[in-house]
Design an enzyme around this catalytic site. Structure first.
Site, PDB file in Angstrom:
ATOM      1  N   GLU A 284       0.818  -1.208   0.000  1.00 37.34           N
ATOM      2  CA  GLU A 284       0.000   0.000   0.000  1.00 37.34           C
ATOM      3  C   GLU A 284       0.856   1.266   0.000  1.00 37.34           C
ATOM      4  O   GLU A 284       0.540   2.224  -0.675  1.00 37.34           O
ATOM      5  CB  GLU A 284      -0.933  -0.015   1.226  1.00 37.34           C
ATOM      6  CG  GLU A 284      -2.000   1.057   1.229  1.00 37.34           C
ATOM      7  CD  GLU A 284      -3.027   0.889   0.107  1.00 37.34           C
ATOM      8  OE1 GLU A 284      -3.223  -0.248  -0.354  1.00 37.34           O
ATOM      9  OE2 GLU A 284      -3.597   1.910  -0.310  1.00 37.34           O
ATOM     10  N   ASP A 285       1.946   1.218   0.763  1.00 33.52           N
ATOM     11  CA  ASP A 285       2.670   2.467   1.011  1.00 33.52           C
ATOM     12  C   ASP A 285       4.001   2.601   0.282  1.00 33.52           C
ATOM     13  O   ASP A 285       4.674   3.618   0.412  1.00 33.52           O
ATOM     14  CB  ASP A 285       2.919   2.641   2.521  1.00 33.52           C
ATOM     15  CG  ASP A 285       1.602   2.793   3.285  1.00 33.52           C
ATOM     16  OD1 ASP A 285       0.612   3.183   2.645  1.00 33.52           O
ATOM     17  OD2 ASP A 285       1.574   2.510   4.487  1.00 33.52           O
TER      18      ASP A 285
END
Ligand code: MN
Length: 742
Positions: A94-95
């Site tokens: 996600e990051d």
């Protein structure tokens, strides 16, 4: 060590008291008897640290401390190395720029899939809209996880986020706390992880209702301090009693967690002083038989009395989440009631840790044969699993099976979650939103991408329906929708539609059949309606539909409906005989047809125009010119054929008489008929036919009479209306006989 739960008024209930190192995690795994591949875990951590780089959390510390702590929580809860590795990597997809494929090649496919699962759960956005929505959302998370480990990692992630929540802004803090209460704490409960559930709830409680949290914790502490002596005395009494009977047991007491007490007080609308089960004594025995023996001793102790209705055997009947224990409440001589919970060590561990406890058993066992049965039964209860188990050998294999094999969950653009049977399509979705949305569904976007309507929905898909008012259901939709709602709505629409077509077909068939007698549906509507009534049908359309569907032949209907006169053969009705008398064939015609002296004209029977009235003429096929009153309803239909219109006018007045039908509505009084005939005779009317019908309280008199002209008729009408008991006088222009005129 795991940070302890602190009941402090001014602090969150769970604190991060230390920086976690990889060594702490490894120590925890070893403590639980887990195999540890240190080099593997180190390379996973280094990868995460490198990829998150200098990203920082809101607290200001480097981001990687978060996955490190999540991994630590997982190890502490008793999960294995794989779960720990997933915990370390849970935010990289996600990051950071890492993708799933890279994880797969760098580490292994199973790990990549689990990290991907955690990432996907995180993308579902929960929009708060009542309890039903929360329940569906929880199911969505369970269903889209596809592996219990994904949820477990997600719970650890959420727990650490809650522990560090004070660094966020007020708005996000409240939103996350509420979501934790409504979604994640119940999920932890579902998995039997009561400690994690309690931590999540207390943290959420603290952030949502800080004042209430503080005052409640203060009260709990106060009560514990005041009651300590009494509690210790009871514990000693219990220890002595069990010891004397030779039962080995650990005995302690535990205060309910703050949120749990808060919820109970709210639900019952009481104060903490009135709450008796805010604390419980817990007897942990060696075996199940000892549990029941201990229960017997508690119930028969001379100083205590069991409170009726409070005994619960969760060993024989475990709770849906697998919880097993004996519960009873007793009343002490000092009037104090207290709850006693009795269970074995294993049951206690399960009660605290839920699924994690089973994880630990697995490490010590072979994982094959009957050993798995217990876990499987437990897991089945856990997820209300309906399907029969095919291969009960491996516990882990069950973690990968769909938790809700028959359901799929999808989002509306507003963020509402809806559940569907597996295989449901955007069209099912459209019909669930609204029938009209379904009927006019033209296309659909799944997660922003246009897809065919037959595309099956996936868990967590965001579905957007495109509608077009001119779009309608088609029969082939039935081949791919799966919900019964969509099916029945489509069928209903198609049936209605089909019915409309049948009505049109039936009307045309009747029109054709009537055409053989130079008639139209419009002209014989009254007769058709009589038929409709006789057949027990509701409306004329139903008759058309019947004909359209072929249930009855048009010819059959026409045969029944038309009079013999209309069909052009056989005996004539008395009415037509009356008319014949007045217009003898070959006699001088009262009407002149302009410029066509050779054309025979006759007065249309539908309206029987009177001399002086405005009239129009129509050329018939082979029977001369029919003459209508301009007010005749049939004229309106004939206007559709302007080419047949012909100018006509009344010939010079002679001693001719014309038939007129009058319908006289009267009160149902004796002698009515006699009075009326008298009035008609006095005014020069010549009655040819007269008949009366009585309905309830009313009479209808039908009279056919001869008059010379319109003025005479008008005078007659006025006189008749003046007769006492007469409600109304109408000149009859029967639309039903228009055919002859056309
Ligand atoms: Mn995270």
């Amino acid at each position: 060590m795991r940070p302890p739960l602190r009941l402090r008024r001014d602090r969150p209930p769970v604190e991060v008291s230390q920086r976690i190192q990889l060594e702490d995690i490894i120590a925890r795994l070893r403590l639980h008897g887990r195999a540890v591949d240190e080099a593997f875990l180190r390379s996973v951590l280094e990868f995460a640290v490198e990829k998150h780089g200098d990203q920082k959390r809101r607290s200001g510390e480097l981001f990687y401390h978060h996955p490190l702590y999540v991994a630590y929580l997982l190890a502490d809860l008793g999960f294995d190395e794989m779960c720990v590795a997933v915990g370390l990597l849970h935010d990289v997809l996600e990051d950071t720029r890492v993708d799933r494929q890279e994880l797969g090649t760098r580490f292994d496919e199973e790990l990549a899939e689990l990290v991907d699962g955690v990432t996907k759960i995180g993308r579902h956005e929960y929009v708060r809209r009542g309890d039903a929505q929360a329940e569906t959302f929880r199911k969505l998370i369970l269903a889209s996880a596809r592996d219990v480990r994904v949820i477990v990692v997600k719970l650890a992630d959420r727990l650490h986020n809650m522990m560090t929540l004070e660094h966020l802004a007020e708005g996000s803090r409240r939103r996350i706390a509420r979501e934790t209460l409504e979604i994640y704490a119940p999920l932890a409960h579902r998995l039997g992880m009561s400690r994690v559930q309690g931590d999540l709830e207390d943290l959420a409680f603290y952030h949502l209702h800080r004042d209430e949290f503080r005052s409640l914790v203060a009260k709990i502490e106060e009560r514990r301090r005041v009651g300590r002596g009494a509690l210790d005395a009871i514990r000693e009494e219990l220890t002595g009693t069990l010891g004397a009977a030779g039962i080995e047991a650990e005995i302690g007491y535990r205060i309910k967690r703050p949120y749990s007490i808060y919820r109970k007080l709210k639900k019952r609308g009481i104060e903490i002083e009135q709450l008796y089960d805010y604390l419980a004594f817990r007897i942990i025995t060696g075996g199940q038989a000892d549990c029941y023996a201990a229960l017997g001793l508690v119930h028969t102790h001379p100083a205590w009395r069991a409170v009726p209705g409070r005994f619960k055997d969760y060993i024989a009947n475990p709770k849906p989440n697998g919880y097993r224990s004996l519960h009873t409440t007793v009343l002490n001589t000092d009037g104090r009631t207290f709850e006693v919970q009795i269970r074995t060590k294993d049951m206690d561990r399960e009660a605290e840790e839920g699924i994690a406890a089973h994880w630990r058993y697995k490490a010590g066992r072979g994982g094959s044969g009957d050993d798995g049965t217990q876990e499987i039964r437990w897991l089945r209860q856990l997820v209300d699993w309906q399907k029969d188990v095919q291969d009960p050998r491996s516990f882990l294999s069950f973690l990968k099976i769909d938790l809700y094999p028959d359901e799929v969950y999808a989002f509306t653009p507003r963020g509402d979650v809806m559940s569907f049977p597996r295989g449901a399509t955007p069209l099912d979705f459209a019909y669930k939103v609204h029938t009209e949305v379904g009927h006019h569904c033209q296309g659909a976007r799944l997660n922003g991408k246009l897809v065919p309507l037959r595309t099956p929905l996936g868990n967590g898909d965001m579905v957007e329906i495109l509608t077009n008012p001119s779009r309608h259901p088609s029969r082939d939709w039935l081949s791919f929708v799966v919900t019964s709602r969509a099916k029945s709505k489509i069928r209903h629409w198609l049936n209605t539609q089909q019915n409309e077509q049948a009505i049109e077909i039936g009307r045309r068939a009747l029109e054709r059949e009537l055409g053989r007698f130079r008639l139209q549906v419009k002209g014989v509507e009254k007769q058709l309606e009589t038929y409709v009534k006789e057949e027990g049908l509701g409306r004329l359309e139903e008759l058309f539909a019947r004909v359209g569907f072929g249930r009855v032949a048009a010819r059959q209907v026409v045969g029944r409906v038309l009079t013999e006169e209309q069909m052009g053969s056989g005996s004539r009705s008395s009415f037509s005989q009356v008319v014949r008398k007045i217009l003898p064939t070959g006699g001088p015609s009262p009407i002149e047809v302009r410029g066509h002296d050779d054309l025979m004209a006759f007065l249309a029977k539908c309206c029987s125009p009177l001399p002086g009235e405005a009239i129009v003429g129509y050329i018939t096929r082979g029977r001369g010119v029919s003459v209508h009153s301009q007010d005749c309803p049939n004229v309106r239909n004939l206007l559709y054929h302007p080419e047949r219109e012909i100018e006509v006018r009344w010939a010079s007045p002679k001693d001719e008489v014309f038939p007129v039908s009058l319908e006289i509505e009267t009160e149902d009084k004796p002698g009515m008929l006699a009075r009326l005939t008298e009035v008609i005779a006095k005014n020069g009317g010549n009655i040819r036919q007269i008949g009366a019908e009585t309905e309830t309280g009313r009479g209808v008199i039908l009279v056919v009479l001869e008059v010379r002209n319109r003025r005479q008729l008008q005078r007659l009408k006025q006189r008749l209306e003046a007769v006492s008991g007469v409600i109304g006088v109408d000149r009859k222009m029967s639309g039903g006989r228009a055919g002859n005129a056309g």
